[in-house]
Scaffold this motif. Structure first.
Motif, PDB file in Angstrom:
ATOM      1  N   CYS A  77       0.789  -1.236   0.000  1.00 46.14           N
ATOM      2  CA  CYS A  77       0.000   0.000   0.000  1.00 46.14           C
ATOM      3  C   CYS A  77       0.819   1.283   0.000  1.00 46.14           C
ATOM      4  N   SER A  78       1.970   1.300   0.612  1.00 49.75           N
ATOM      5  CA  SER A  78       2.664   2.557   0.912  1.00 49.75           C
ATOM      6  C   SER A  78       3.407   3.113  -0.289  1.00 49.75           C
ATOM      7  N   ASN A  79       3.630   4.427  -0.255  1.00 46.68           N
ATOM      8  CA  ASN A  79       4.417   5.101  -1.288  1.00 46.68           C
ATOM      9  C   ASN A  79       5.911   5.088  -0.981  1.00 46.68           C
ATOM     10  N   ASN A  80       6.324   4.208  -0.104  1.00 47.64           N
ATOM     11  CA  ASN A  80       7.710   4.129   0.356  1.00 47.64           C
ATOM     12  C   ASN A  80       8.554   3.390  -0.690  1.00 47.64           C
ATOM     13  N   TYR A  81       8.656   3.987  -1.882  1.00 46.99           N
ATOM     14  CA  TYR A  81       9.232   3.318  -3.042  1.00 46.99           C
ATOM     15  C   TYR A  81      10.609   2.711  -2.796  1.00 46.99           C
ATOM     16  N   LEU A  82      11.457   3.432  -2.102  1.00 48.93           N
ATOM     17  CA  LEU A  82      12.848   3.013  -1.964  1.00 48.93           C
ATOM     18  C   LEU A  82      13.159   2.413  -0.598  1.00 48.93           C
ATOM     19  N   GLY A  83      12.137   2.247   0.225  1.00 45.00           N
ATOM     20  CA  GLY A  83      12.350   1.655   1.546  1.00 45.00           C
ATOM     21  C   GLY A  83      13.101   2.555   2.504  1.00 45.00           C
ATOM     22  N   LEU A  84      13.023   3.871   2.298  1.00 47.67           N
ATOM     23  CA  LEU A  84      13.802   4.800   3.117  1.00 47.67           C
ATOM     24  C   LEU A  84      13.084   5.258   4.386  1.00 47.67           C
ATOM     25  N   ALA A  85      11.777   4.990   4.495  1.00 39.12           N
ATOM     26  CA  ALA A  85      11.008   5.538   5.619  1.00 39.12           C
ATOM     27  C   ALA A  85      11.494   5.038   6.976  1.00 39.12           C
ATOM     28  N   ASN A  86      12.075   3.857   7.002  1.00 37.02           N
ATOM     29  CA  ASN A  86      12.625   3.331   8.258  1.00 37.02           C
ATOM     30  C   ASN A  86      14.107   3.000   8.116  1.00 37.02           C
ATOM     31  N   GLU A  87      14.775   3.673   7.179  1.00 38.32           N
ATOM     32  CA  GLU A  87      16.205   3.469   6.958  1.00 38.32           C
ATOM     33  C   GLU A  87      16.988   3.973   8.186  1.00 38.32           C
ATOM     34  N   PRO A  88      17.826   3.129   8.798  1.00 37.58           N
ATOM     35  CA  PRO A  88      18.542   3.526  10.019  1.00 37.58           C
ATOM     36  C   PRO A  88      19.343   4.821   9.887  1.00 37.58           C
ATOM     37  N   VAL A  89      19.927   5.060   8.721  1.00 43.12           N
ATOM     38  CA  VAL A  89      20.713   6.290   8.539  1.00 43.12           C
ATOM     39  C   VAL A  89      19.812   7.521   8.644  1.00 43.12           C
ATOM     40  N   LEU A  90      18.606   7.441   8.067  1.00 44.28           N
ATOM     41  CA  LEU A  90      17.677   8.566   8.152  1.00 44.28           C
ATOM     42  C   LEU A  90      17.177   8.762   9.575  1.00 44.28           C
ATOM     43  N   VAL A  91      16.885   7.660  10.255  1.00 39.29           N
ATOM     44  CA  VAL A  91      16.421   7.752  11.646  1.00 39.29           C
ATOM     45  C   VAL A  91      17.490   8.394  12.522  1.00 39.29           C
ATOM     46  N   LYS A  92      18.729   7.951  12.365  1.00 40.37           N
ATOM     47  CA  LYS A  92      19.847   8.481  13.162  1.00 40.37           C
ATOM     48  C   LYS A  92      20.061   9.973  12.883  1.00 40.37           C
ATOM     49  N   THR A  93      20.004  10.345  11.597  1.00 41.16           N
ATOM     50  CA  THR A  93      20.201  11.752  11.236  1.00 41.16           C
ATOM     51  C   THR A  93      19.079  12.616  11.801  1.00 41.16           C
ATOM     52  N   ALA A  94      17.844  12.132  11.751  1.00 41.99           N
ATOM     53  CA  ALA A  94      16.712  12.880  12.317  1.00 41.99           C
ATOM     54  C   ALA A  94      16.920  13.109  13.807  1.00 41.99           C
ATOM     55  N   GLN A  95      17.412  12.092  14.497  1.00 40.22           N
ATOM     56  CA  GLN A  95      17.673  12.230  15.931  1.00 40.22           C
ATOM     57  C   GLN A  95      18.771  13.264  16.195  1.00 40.22           C
ATOM     58  N   GLU A  96      19.821  13.234  15.389  1.00 38.54           N
ATOM     59  CA  GLU A  96      20.926  14.186  15.557  1.00 38.54           C
ATOM     60  C   GLU A  96      20.464  15.626  15.319  1.00 38.54           C
ATOM     61  N   TYR A  97      19.666  15.829  14.282  1.00 42.40           N
ATOM     62  CA  TYR A  97      19.175  17.172  13.986  1.00 42.40           C
ATOM     63  C   TYR A  97      18.226  17.670  15.079  1.00 42.40           C
ATOM     64  N   THR A  98      17.445  16.754  15.651  1.00 41.96           N
ATOM     65  CA  THR A  98      16.556  17.137  16.752  1.00 41.96           C
ATOM     66  C   THR A  98      17.357  17.576  17.971  1.00 41.96           C
TER      67      THR A  98
END
Length: 394
Positions: free
Chosen positions: A46-67
């Motif tokens: 169902c999801s538009n998560n074409y590249l599987g990036l929505a739960n990619e660890p690198v993105l999660v870690k970067t979001a935490q660092e920016y927060t």
């Protein structure tokens, strides 16, 4: 029950009777190839998560660092005190990724269209709009006050005819089209549309929400796909699909971007995108610039799934992208098909009117780079079982 609200209850009952009432399921897990939906582990189609990036660890870690560094929210609109240096960094990175002069980001792809269309045209103008354009284009066009002249879907000859019929009746003209049409998965003939825009000296705008991260070299979009760099005035995109985060972007001419900073109403009157989202988007650009592997896997998965669905006898419409509509016709059948799939462990929602025309209800399957071959095979087996049970295939 208040009599003032009686009509709403009646309308809701009518939707249920017609099989058009949307029963919204609830996720209890991050996005991925598999999800927890209403407490059940199911395969995600169902999801538009074409590249599987929505739960990619690198993105999660970067979001935490920016927060940690910038806080949880900007607490202001961009034009007063909400523009952080990271917003400008993301816009520079997106412009470079797209190969354009400049870019500006918004809270979503929807608000990007609501910002852009009223800023470019008004009551003395005309918008030449594909008849199947996304709701955000339709709403942005209505907000602009411009006259809307619809042309036949993905039909350059129809576009030219409509332009000729309106000749001399407007101050400025704007052609606007989706790049990839989200319900059917077909691609706008942007190369032919560009030729018409040049011929009649009309601005050209494309909403590439489902092309970003999908079409072109390494997912650079429909303009790259057709080698039209520097020729399309406005590219609208979203960061909530292939990029796996949230937000919208308008890319193209530097003077148009400068104008949107002055007159784009969501930019002026709604708070800026959060630091976490900005950081995750920058990390997504890093990944897309470093390799085409995810995009390549997405397309390989999509080709395999479509080929096998056609072998089973399903009608997958006119799609030429990873969007795979399974055409079923009437909304009640599509809703029943979706429920049966869920019982078989596959999450694939039905889509009916008003999202698609009456009689063209479907299951829209969104293939992802996150899917493994065994996932696709399991989904194919479920479609085959339900399709035979409901008499859709032999």
């Amino acid at each position: 029950m208040s009599e003032r609200l009686t009509w709403i209850h009646q309308e809701l009952d009518s939707l249920k009777e017609a099989g058009l009432y949307n029963r919204i399921r609830t996720l209890g897990s991050p996005q991925g190839a598999w999800l927890m939906v209403d407490g059940k582990r199911v395969l995600n189609f169902c999801s538009n998560n074409y590249l599987g990036l929505a739960n990619e660890p690198v993105l999660v870690k970067t979001a935490q660092e920016y927060t940690q560094k910038f806080g949880v929210g900007p607490a202001a609109v961009r034009s007063i005190a909400g523009t952080m240096d990271i917003h400008l960094e993301l816009e520079r990175r997106l412009a470079a990724f797209k190969g354009v002069e400049a870019a500006i980001t918004f809270q979503s792809g929807f608000t990007a269209n609501l910002a852009t269309l009223p800023a470019l045209v008004g009551k003395e103008d005309v918008i030449f709009s594909d008849e199947l354009n996304h709701a955000s284009i339709i709403d942005g066009s209505r907000l602009s006050g411009a006259r809307i002249a619809r042309y036949g879907h993905a039909d350059p000859a129809s576009l030219e005819k409509v332009i000729q019929e309106n000749a001399g009746s407007y101050r400025r003209g704007l052609i606007v089209t989706d790049g990839v049409f989200s319900m059917d998965g077909d691609i706008a003939p942007l190369d032919k549309i560009y030729e018409i825009a040049e011929k009649y000296d009309i601005l050209l705008m494309v909403d590439d929400a489902h092309g970003e991260g999908v079409l072109g070299t390494g997912g650079r979009g429909i303009v790259d796909h057709f080698h039209l760099h520097g020729k399309v005035d406005v590219e609208v995109g979203t960061l909530s699909k292939a990029f796996g985060v949230v937000g919208g972007v308008v890319a193209g001419s530097a003077v148009i971007v400068e104008w949107l900073r002055q007159r784009g109403r969501p930019f002026l009157f709604s708070s800026a995108v959060t630091p976490a989202d900005v950081g995750a988007c920058i990390a997504a650009v890093d990944i897309l610039e470093s390799s085409t592997e995810r995009v390549d896997r997405l397309w390989a998965n999509a080709r395999y799934f479509k080929e096998e669905m056609k072998k089973l006898g399903f009608d997958t419409g006119v799609s030429t992208t990873p969007i795979t509509p399974v055409m079923l016709g009437e909304a009640p059948l599509a809703q029943q098909f979706s429920r049966e799939l869920f019982e078989e462990g596959v999450f694939a929602m039905s889509i009916g009117f008003p999202t698609v025309p009456r009689g063209k209800a479907r299951i829209r399957v969104m293939i992802s780079a996150a899917h493994q071959k065994e996932d696709l095979d399991q989904g194919l087996a479920a479609f085959a079982k339900v399709g035979r049970k409901l008499g859709v295939i032999a």
